[in-house]
Each structure stands twice: as structure tokens, then as C-alpha cells.
Scaffold this motif. Structure first.
Motif: not given
Length: 343
Positions: A40-43, A48-49, A100-110, A277-285
Motif C-alpha cells: 500500500l505504501d506509495k514509496k 494504494p488501494f 479492515l478497510w480503515l486499518s489498511n488505509s492507515a498504512y498509506i499515511y502512517l 524495532a523492524f520499522s526503525w531498523s529496516v524500513i528506516k521509520d
């Protein structure tokens, strides 16, 4: 000695199996969340659907559930009338589709890490809605604990580097709908003596989700997809993603069935920290110290809530055993009195 060794072996085997189920559930839950973020992430994959992705999941899960129940007879279906289906399952399906719709949508923005922090509000939402529908008893100490969890999440939100108001609203909406769904399961199904495991749940609920998601999909995503002529459906990506989503439901079935719901809650906490930890170390959030401090406060509140629930369950079980012992004692006394009168 042989018996003692056999007992010890059985205990060790059960412990190993329990940890295996926990690890499988954590791995699959972790994989589904990261996979959905990737798609879903545009990057990243840049698709993003969220409604379409949820519908793909529901179609896949409904088909496999149908095969497991009707063809392979892996699980027995629950006897359910049309009236019960319409009055109980359909509302739950509607709430599930929105969650499910809203939780999946949140991954686009957060970020993945911040979403896990916001999910710490789930006990707060479940308890508050439970009190509202009179399924939970209002207790001052529990409400104070709920406020502390909310306060911790608010601190985490304040420290979020990529704060997006719309994304937060989507995730909070998902938490509210999911909490309402859990309470409605108690009111509409459990109170009527109907218990659905994850496979039978998908068998009955997934088709409802598809129908409810079809309406917003036609107006929101279908026009955009129709104009996106460059997109080719990747069966490997969406097939493996959907299979992971279905496998996660099976893992829930195994974990709760072989251990307990509380074990899954504890495993969920471990999974959340791993994702952060994964988000910080691998995805670089970006994960800030204020993020971690706030989530730490919320984590302690959730841990205390789970501990309190465990103690309440133990107390209830103890009362039940005492009641059974009293009944057994009264029965023995009556039998002896009966024998005495016969003599």
C-alpha cells in the motif's frame, strides 16, 4: 521413575508446542502487517488501494474456508438459521469490513511503528464500548488504567515525527469498529451459545465483508483502477499476501485453541515491540525517544490490564471449583442420609 520421566517429557513437549504456536503466530502477524505496508505504501510497491486489497483477502479466505469446511471437512460448520445470520453475522461482517478497510488505509499515511502504538488503545475501546452496552462493569480503577493507556498513546502521538491527522483518524476509526465488533460478537453470538473459530468465522463473515466493501469500492477505487491501464495484477504478490492473511487466521485458531487468549495478548505485545524495532531498523521509520516513552507508558497500562483480567479469571475459576465441591458434598450427604433411612 519411568512415569516421572514420561510426565516431564510431556510437559516439555507441551511447552515446546506452545512456544512454537506463539512463534508461528508472531511471524505470520508480523509478515501480514509488513506485507500490507509494502503493497500500500506509495514509496514501496505503490498500490494504494486498501479496499481492493481487503476484497482480495476476503475472496481468497472465503474460498479456502469453503474448501476446508465443505470439501475437506477439516472443520464442522455451525448450524445457523437465515434469521440468525441476518441479525447477528451480517452486522459483525459490516463492522469487520469497516475495520479492515480503515486499518489498511492507515498504512498509506502512517509508519508501521506508530500504527502499533495507536493499536494499544484497543483495550480502552473494548472496555468503554463494553460498559456502554452493559457487557462490562464500570470500575474506577479500571477506568483510571484506561486513562493511563490513553495518556501514553497521546505522548507517543506527540512525539511522532511523521504525524498525519487523516492517518490517525483512519487508525482510530479502525480501532473503534474492531472494538465494537468484538463486543457485538459477545452480544449477538456468544450470548446465544454460538462459537465461531477463525475458519467458520471467515466462512460466514468474509462474504458479508465482500458485499459491504463492494459499494465504496465502486465509487472510490474502481474509477481510478479503470484508468490505471499500466497496472498488471501480480498473482505472486497478491497470492502470497492473501495466503499469509489466511494462514494468520489458522495460527490464531491453533494459538488460542492450544494455549489461551491471554497468551495471544502477551504474544501480541512481543510482536508490537518487534514491529517497532523492524520499522526503525529496516524500513528506516523515525522512532523518537518521546514515541518510546509514550508507548512504554501505554504498554505498562495494557500489561496491568491483562494481569487484572488473568487474576479475575483465576478468582472466577476458584469460585466455580468451590461451588462444585459444595454441590458434591451436599450430594454425598443426601446419599448417606438416604442410605440411613433405608436401614
Amino acid at each position: 521413575m519411568g512415569k516421572g520421566g514420561s510426565l516431564s517429557d510431556n510437559v516439555i513437549k507441551n511447552i515446546i508446542l506452545s512456544y512454537t504456536y506463539v512463534c508461528i503466530w508472531i511471524f505470520l502477524s508480523f509478515t501480514v502487517i509488513v506485507y500490507n505496508k509494502y503493497i500500500l505504501d506509495k514509496k514501496l510497491y505503490n498500490w494504494p488501494f486498501p479496499i481492493s486489497l481487503t476484497m482480495i483477502h476476503m475472496s481468497f479466505c472465503a474460498t479456502l474456508a469453503l474448501l476446508l469446511i465443505k470439501v475437506f471437512k477439516f472443520v464442522e460448520p455451525v448450524s445457523m438459521s437465515r434469521e440468525l445470520y441476518l441479525s447477528s453475522v451480517v452486522p459483525i461482517g459490516a463492522l469487520y469490513s469497516l475495520s479492515l478497510w480503515l486499518s489498511n488505509s492507515a498504512y498509506i499515511y502512517l509508519s508501521v511503528s506508530f500504527i502499533q502504538m495507536l493499536k494499544a488503545l484497543m483495550p480502552v475501546a473494548v472496555y468503554s464500548i463494553g460498559v456502554l452496552f452493559k457487557k462490562e462493569t464500570f470500575k474506577t480503577d479500571t477506568m483510571v488504567n484506561m486513562i493511563s493507556i490513553s495518556f501514553g498513546v497521546a505522548i507517543a502521538a506527540y512525539g511522532e515525527a511523521r504525524f498525519d491527522s487523516w492517518g490517525v483518524m483512519l487508525q482510530l476509526g479502525a480501532v473503534a469498529f474492531e472494538a465494537t465488533r468484538l463486543v457485538m460478537i459477545q452480544i449477538l453470538l456468544t450470548s446465544k451459545g454460538i462459537t465461531l473459530n477463525p475458519i467458520t468465522s471467515l466462512y460466514y463473515v468474509a462474504p458479508c465483508c465482500l458485499v459491504f466493501l463492494l459499494v465504496p469500492w465502486i465509487f472510490v477505487e474502481y474509477p481510478v483502477l479503470k484508468d490505471t491501464s499500466s497496472f498488471d495484477f501480480d498473482f505472486v504478490i497478491f497470492g502470497t499476501n492473501s495466503f499469509c492473511a489466511f494462514a494468520l487466521n489458522l495460527a490464531v485458531f491453533l494459538l488460542v485453541g492450544k494455549t489461551s487468549a491471554l497468551t495471544m495478548n502477551v504474544a501480541g505485545v512481543v510482536k508490537d515491540w518487534l514491529l517497532i524495532a523492524f520499522s526503525w531498523s529496516v524500513i528506516k521509520d523515525t522512532v523518537t525517544p518521546i514515541n518510546l516513552f509514550g508507548y512504554g507508558v501505554a504498554f505498562l497500562g495494557v500489561a496491568y490490564y491483562n494481569h487484572a483480567k488473568l487474576q479475575a479469571l483465576k478468582a472466577k475459576e476458584a469460585e466455580k471449583k468451590v461451588g462444585q465441591a459444595d454441590e458434591e458434598g451436599e450430594r454425598l450427604i443426601e446419599e448417606r442420609q438416604g442410605e440411613g433411612s433405608v436401614k
